[in-house]
Design an enzyme around this catalytic site. Sequence first.
Site, PDB file in Angstrom:
ATOM      1  N   ASN A 111      35.798  39.768  41.532  1.00  0.00           N
ATOM      2  CA  ASN A 111      36.158  39.695  40.109  1.00  0.00           C
ATOM      3  C   ASN A 111      37.129  38.544  39.884  1.00  0.00           C
ATOM      4  OD1 ASN A 111      38.046  41.332  41.525  1.00  0.00           O
ATOM      5  ND2 ASN A 111      38.726  42.307  39.647  1.00  0.00           N
ATOM      6  N   ILE A 112      36.986  37.918  38.729  1.00  0.00           N
ATOM      7  CA  ILE A 112      37.797  36.741  38.379  1.00  0.00           C
ATOM      8  C   ILE A 112      38.332  36.972  36.966  1.00  0.00           C
ATOM      9  CG2 ILE A 112      37.821  34.235  38.098  1.00  0.00           C
ATOM     10  CD1 ILE A 112      35.207  34.213  39.853  1.00  0.00           C
ATOM     11  N   GLU A 113      39.610  37.310  36.888  1.00  0.00           N
ATOM     12  CA  GLU A 113      40.187  37.629  35.576  1.00  0.00           C
ATOM     13  C   GLU A 113      40.713  36.379  34.891  1.00  0.00           C
ATOM     14  OE1 GLU A 113      42.901  40.922  36.221  1.00  0.00           O
ATOM     15  OE2 GLU A 113      41.210  42.284  36.585  1.00  0.00           O
ATOM     16  N   GLU A 125      30.230  41.827  40.597  1.00  0.00           N
ATOM     17  CA  GLU A 125      28.770  41.912  40.661  1.00  0.00           C
ATOM     18  C   GLU A 125      28.120  40.730  39.955  1.00  0.00           C
ATOM     19  OE1 GLU A 125      30.993  44.169  39.774  1.00  0.00           O
ATOM     20  OE2 GLU A 125      30.229  46.210  39.938  1.00  0.00           O
ATOM     21  N   CYS A 178      30.090  48.315  36.011  1.00  0.00           N
ATOM     22  CA  CYS A 178      30.255  48.530  34.567  1.00  0.00           C
ATOM     23  C   CYS A 178      28.900  48.386  33.868  1.00  0.00           C
ATOM     24  CB  CYS A 178      31.272  47.546  33.990  1.00  0.00           C
ATOM     25  SG  CYS A 178      30.629  45.891  33.703  1.00  0.00           S
ATOM     26  N   CYS A 232      27.344  44.842  33.841  1.00  0.00           N
ATOM     27  CA  CYS A 232      26.754  44.452  35.136  1.00  0.00           C
ATOM     28  C   CYS A 232      25.441  45.188  35.385  1.00  0.00           C
ATOM     29  CB  CYS A 232      27.748  44.714  36.261  1.00  0.00           C
ATOM     30  SG  CYS A 232      29.122  43.540  36.269  1.00  0.00           S
TER      31      CYS A 232
HETATM   32  N1  THU Z   1      35.443  45.214  37.807  1.00  0.00           N
HETATM   33  C1  THU Z   1      34.484  44.657  38.592  1.00  0.00           C
HETATM   34  O1  THU Z   1      34.599  43.514  39.036  1.00  0.00           O
HETATM   35  N2  THU Z   1      33.396  45.413  38.884  1.00  0.00           N
HETATM   36  C2  THU Z   1      33.258  46.730  38.569  1.00  0.00           C
HETATM   37  O2  THU Z   1      32.276  47.338  38.963  1.00  0.00           O
HETATM   38  C3  THU Z   1      34.279  47.394  37.770  1.00  0.00           C
HETATM   39  C4  THU Z   1      35.340  46.522  37.201  1.00  0.00           C
HETATM   40  C5  THU Z   1      36.670  44.427  37.553  1.00  0.00           C
HETATM   41  C6  THU Z   1      36.844  43.900  36.178  1.00  0.00           C
HETATM   42  C7  THU Z   1      38.340  43.732  36.119  1.00  0.00           C
HETATM   43  O3  THU Z   1      38.681  42.489  36.713  1.00  0.00           O
HETATM   44  C8  THU Z   1      38.872  44.834  36.990  1.00  0.00           C
HETATM   45  O4  THU Z   1      37.788  45.240  37.811  1.00  0.00           O
HETATM   46  C9  THU Z   1      39.406  46.030  36.214  1.00  0.00           C
HETATM   47  O5  THU Z   1      38.481  46.470  35.289  1.00  0.00           O
END
Ligand code: THU
Length: 140
Positions: free
Chosen positions: A46-48, A59, A94, A97
């Site tokens: 994940n990349i915020e 994903e 989520c 995804c």
């Molecule tokens: N996130 C994912 O990368 N994949 C998931 O299946 C659930 C949520 C990330 C998004 C965000 O960066 C962090 O988790 C919290 O929601």
Amino acid sequence: MDITPLIPRLIETATAQLANSYAPYSHFKVGAALLAADGRIFTGCNIENAAYGPSNCAERTAFFKAVSEGVRDFRAICIVGGQEGILTSYTAPCGVCRQVMMEFCDPQSFQILLAIDADHYKIFTLAELLPEGFGPANLG
Ligand code: THU
């Protein structure tokens, strides 16, 4: 495709991605390992973003990396996640995804492997996690 022999490697690869997760806001780190039909594994984290909205899940990072390299045929994805990268429970994809998976994967056979470690995992098909999903076939 029987992914059983690949399960340890997929879990290990997804877990290694936690080191690359950029999650300074949620502190929830996620790693993914996407298995293509040709056996290649595409990784993702994940990349915020400070603006929140542009954040990308692990994903989708993996899917977009693969598709951008010309790969569109997939068999399975492994997902791991936890606060500060500590894995204590299962992290399910989520809704966004799941919809991206629906674009490229056969919902009846694509396997979604949720893992904590090599001894604790569970597997769903995309159809189980996205029942009655809307995909390319609906437009065909
Ligand atoms: N996130 C994912 O990368 N994949 C998931 O299946 C659930 C949520 C990330 C998004 C965000 O960066 C962090 O988790 C919290 O929601």
